[in-house]
Design a protein around this motif. Structure first.
Motif, PDB file in Angstrom:
ATOM      1  N   PRO A 125       0.832  -1.206   0.000  1.00  0.00           N
ATOM      2  CA  PRO A 125       0.000   0.000   0.000  1.00  0.00           C
ATOM      3  C   PRO A 125       0.872   1.264   0.000  1.00  0.00           C
ATOM      4  CG  PRO A 125       0.049  -1.001   2.203  1.00  0.00           C
ATOM      5  CD  PRO A 125       0.821  -1.909   1.303  1.00  0.00           C
ATOM      6  N   TYR A 126       0.503   2.191  -0.866  1.00  0.00           N
ATOM      7  CA  TYR A 126       1.378   3.327  -1.137  1.00  0.00           C
ATOM      8  C   TYR A 126       1.323   4.440  -0.089  1.00  0.00           C
ATOM      9  CZ  TYR A 126       1.548   1.294  -5.816  1.00  0.00           C
ATOM     10  OH  TYR A 126       1.721   0.466  -6.882  1.00  0.00           O
ATOM     11  N   THR A 127       2.514   4.936   0.280  1.00  0.00           N
ATOM     12  CA  THR A 127       2.638   6.155   1.073  1.00  0.00           C
ATOM     13  C   THR A 127       3.705   6.997   0.394  1.00  0.00           C
ATOM     14  OG1 THR A 127       2.144   4.981   3.134  1.00  0.00           O
ATOM     15  CG2 THR A 127       3.250   7.101   3.346  1.00  0.00           C
ATOM     16  N   LEU A 128       3.439   8.252   0.116  1.00  0.00           N
ATOM     17  CA  LEU A 128       4.483   9.092  -0.492  1.00  0.00           C
ATOM     18  C   LEU A 128       5.602   9.272   0.523  1.00  0.00           C
ATOM     19  CD1 LEU A 128       2.981  12.070  -2.551  1.00  0.00           C
ATOM     20  CD2 LEU A 128       3.740   9.823  -3.351  1.00  0.00           C
ATOM     21  N   PRO A 129       6.878   9.210   0.084  1.00  0.00           N
ATOM     22  CA  PRO A 129       8.002   9.429   0.998  1.00  0.00           C
ATOM     23  C   PRO A 129       7.803  10.740   1.756  1.00  0.00           C
ATOM     24  CG  PRO A 129       8.795   8.944  -1.229  1.00  0.00           C
ATOM     25  CD  PRO A 129       7.305   9.050  -1.305  1.00  0.00           C
ATOM     26  N   LYS A 188      -2.045  -1.519 -14.372  1.00  0.00           N
ATOM     27  CA  LYS A 188      -0.577  -1.371 -14.474  1.00  0.00           C
ATOM     28  C   LYS A 188      -0.151  -0.069 -15.154  1.00  0.00           C
ATOM     29  CE  LYS A 188       0.393  -6.295 -14.451  1.00  0.00           C
ATOM     30  NZ  LYS A 188       0.719  -7.435 -15.301  1.00  0.00           N
ATOM     31  N   ALA A 189      -0.968   0.959 -15.007  1.00  0.00           N
ATOM     32  CA  ALA A 189      -0.560   2.276 -15.518  1.00  0.00           C
ATOM     33  C   ALA A 189       0.538   2.815 -14.608  1.00  0.00           C
ATOM     34  CB  ALA A 189      -1.756   3.223 -15.501  1.00  0.00           C
ATOM     35  N   ASP A 190       1.542   3.462 -15.194  1.00  0.00           N
ATOM     36  CA  ASP A 190       2.551   4.145 -14.382  1.00  0.00           C
ATOM     37  C   ASP A 190       1.966   5.463 -13.908  1.00  0.00           C
ATOM     38  OD1 ASP A 190       4.640   2.302 -14.575  1.00  0.00           O
ATOM     39  OD2 ASP A 190       5.250   3.088 -16.543  1.00  0.00           O
ATOM     40  N   VAL A 191       2.004   5.683 -12.601  1.00  0.00           N
ATOM     41  CA  VAL A 191       1.466   6.916 -12.017  1.00  0.00           C
ATOM     42  C   VAL A 191       2.600   7.635 -11.298  1.00  0.00           C
ATOM     43  CG1 VAL A 191      -0.162   7.869 -10.341  1.00  0.00           C
ATOM     44  CG2 VAL A 191      -0.801   5.841 -11.681  1.00  0.00           C
ATOM     45  N   ASN A 235      11.147  14.037  -1.262  1.00  0.00           N
ATOM     46  CA  ASN A 235      10.058  14.084  -0.292  1.00  0.00           C
ATOM     47  C   ASN A 235       8.755  14.394  -1.033  1.00  0.00           C
ATOM     48  OD1 ASN A 235       9.802  13.936   2.713  1.00  0.00           O
ATOM     49  ND2 ASN A 235       8.767  15.909   2.428  1.00  0.00           N
ATOM     50  N   LEU A 236       7.704  13.627  -0.744  1.00  0.00           N
ATOM     51  CA  LEU A 236       6.382  13.792  -1.367  1.00  0.00           C
ATOM     52  C   LEU A 236       6.426  13.650  -2.898  1.00  0.00           C
ATOM     53  CD1 LEU A 236       4.909  16.618   0.902  1.00  0.00           C
ATOM     54  CD2 LEU A 236       4.582  14.144   1.097  1.00  0.00           C
ATOM     55  N   ARG A 237       7.258  12.713  -3.336  1.00  0.00           N
ATOM     56  CA  ARG A 237       7.330  12.377  -4.763  1.00  0.00           C
ATOM     57  C   ARG A 237       7.441  10.869  -4.879  1.00  0.00           C
ATOM     58  NH1 ARG A 237       9.393  16.812  -7.891  1.00  0.00           N
ATOM     59  NH2 ARG A 237       9.947  18.568  -6.542  1.00  0.00           N
ATOM     60  N   GLY A 238       6.748  10.274  -5.835  1.00  0.00           N
ATOM     61  CA  GLY A 238       6.888   8.839  -6.005  1.00  0.00           C
ATOM     62  C   GLY A 238       6.211   8.324  -7.251  1.00  0.00           C
ATOM     63  N   LYS A 239       6.580   7.072  -7.598  1.00  0.00           N
ATOM     64  CA  LYS A 239       5.997   6.398  -8.759  1.00  0.00           C
ATOM     65  C   LYS A 239       5.211   5.181  -8.275  1.00  0.00           C
ATOM     66  CE  LYS A 239       7.267   3.867 -12.898  1.00  0.00           C
ATOM     67  NZ  LYS A 239       8.342   3.148 -13.602  1.00  0.00           N
ATOM     68  N   MET A 240       4.002   5.024  -8.799  1.00  0.00           N
ATOM     69  CA  MET A 240       3.130   3.917  -8.395  1.00  0.00           C
ATOM     70  C   MET A 240       2.594   3.234  -9.648  1.00  0.00           C
ATOM     71  SD  MET A 240       1.099   6.099  -5.485  1.00  0.00           S
ATOM     72  CE  MET A 240       1.047   7.647  -6.373  1.00  0.00           C
ATOM     73  N   LYS A 241       1.782   2.190  -9.429  1.00  0.00           N
ATOM     74  CA  LYS A 241       1.094   1.536 -10.549  1.00  0.00           C
ATOM     75  C   LYS A 241      -0.347   1.299 -10.171  1.00  0.00           C
ATOM     76  CE  LYS A 241       4.634  -0.899 -13.168  1.00  0.00           C
ATOM     77  NZ  LYS A 241       4.420  -0.260 -14.468  1.00  0.00           N
TER      78      LYS A 241
END
Ligand code: DHB
Ligand code: FE
Length: 257
Positions: free
Chosen positions: A89-93, A119-122, A144-150
């Protein structure tokens, strides 16, 4: 090698500028003052900021108005590539004591017919609760407050972050000076940035805004689109928000050229 596109645009620019110089009867003194200010814009590194505040929105409107799917908004000057890939589960750094209200944000990524896109790159980035971006403000950890998800099998992602504050573009430099000359405030409404990339679709660069933000109507960079405003739901110790992103098939964008 001569570039016809550059020739055509430069001729248009010259023509319109000449007209403007005559119409406004621009004086030699004003011209020289402008050159000094423009030089300062370059020397302070504010050209990308100035361009994105005043011109990016018009390029986007010209390219995308009338097309189906989610409207693009400004990339802006604060994207940096190579953000960390996150695990669900995603948490932004974020910092251990990251200021601000906890926000669970859900994005539903679909095609323009409503089919979920898996599977979209977000790619996501945002200002913190003081309205500052990592990499551009001092004392904030890199990414900080940056990231890549799917997106998951339902074309969805949910990320835990904090609500960003409205962003104030720097007022101490030539862009800020210019805003005072034109009697404008320096604020952008609070927003989240997204780039969504799925093979076969037009890459979507956009932003999400929050209903009730005091700067929605007068965003200094004119990046707000009605369809990009979401209503936040407040709970005791957190807030939720969501939006649907509809991606155009690549050929729709290509067909307009
Ligand atoms: C601009 C865009 C942003 O998203 C931002 O945070 C600041 C400035 C701009 O277009 O200039
Ligand atoms: Fe921004």
């Amino acid at each position: 090698m001569a570039n016809e596109r550059v020739i055509s645009i430069f001729q248009g620019l010259l023509e319109k500028t000449k007209e403007l110089i005559e119409e406004k009867q621009i004086t030699h003194e004003e011209y020289r003052e402008f050159c000094l200010w423009f030089d300062e814009l370059g020397r302070t590194g504010e050209i990308p900021l100035f361009m994105d505040v005043f011109f990016e929105t018009h390029v986007l409107r010209g390219m995308y108005s009338g097309l189906p799917g989610t409207e693009p908004s400004l990339l802006g000057p604060y994207y940096i590539p190579n953000e960390p890939g996150l695990q669900a589960p995603y948490t932004l750094p974020q910092r251990q004591d990251e200021k601000g209200e906890v926000l669970f944000f859900t994005g539903n990524v679909k095609d323009i017919d409503g089919n979920p896109l898996q599977k979209a790159d977000v790619y996501m980035w945002q200002a913190d609760a003081d309205g500052e971006y990592s990499h551009f403000a001092d004392g904030i950890p890199e990414y900080n407050l940056r990231g890549k998800m799917k997106t998951d099998e339902d074309g969805r992602f949910t990320v835990k972050t904090v609500i960003p504050a409205p962003y104030q573009i720097p007022t101490g430099g030539p862009t800020g000076k210019f805003l005072t000359y034109i009697d404008s405030h320096p604020y952008r409404p609070a927003h989240l940035h997204f780039i969504i990339d799925v093979p076969g679709h037009d890459k979507l660069i956009t932003q999400v805004f929050f209903e009730g933000d005091p700067w929605l109507e007068t965003d200094v960079a004119d990046g707000v689109r009605d369809s990009l405003i979401t209503k936040l739901e407040k709970f005791d110790d957190h807030t939720k928000g969501s939006i649907t992103f509809e991606l155009r098939p690549a050929r729709v964008a290509a067909a307009k050229k």
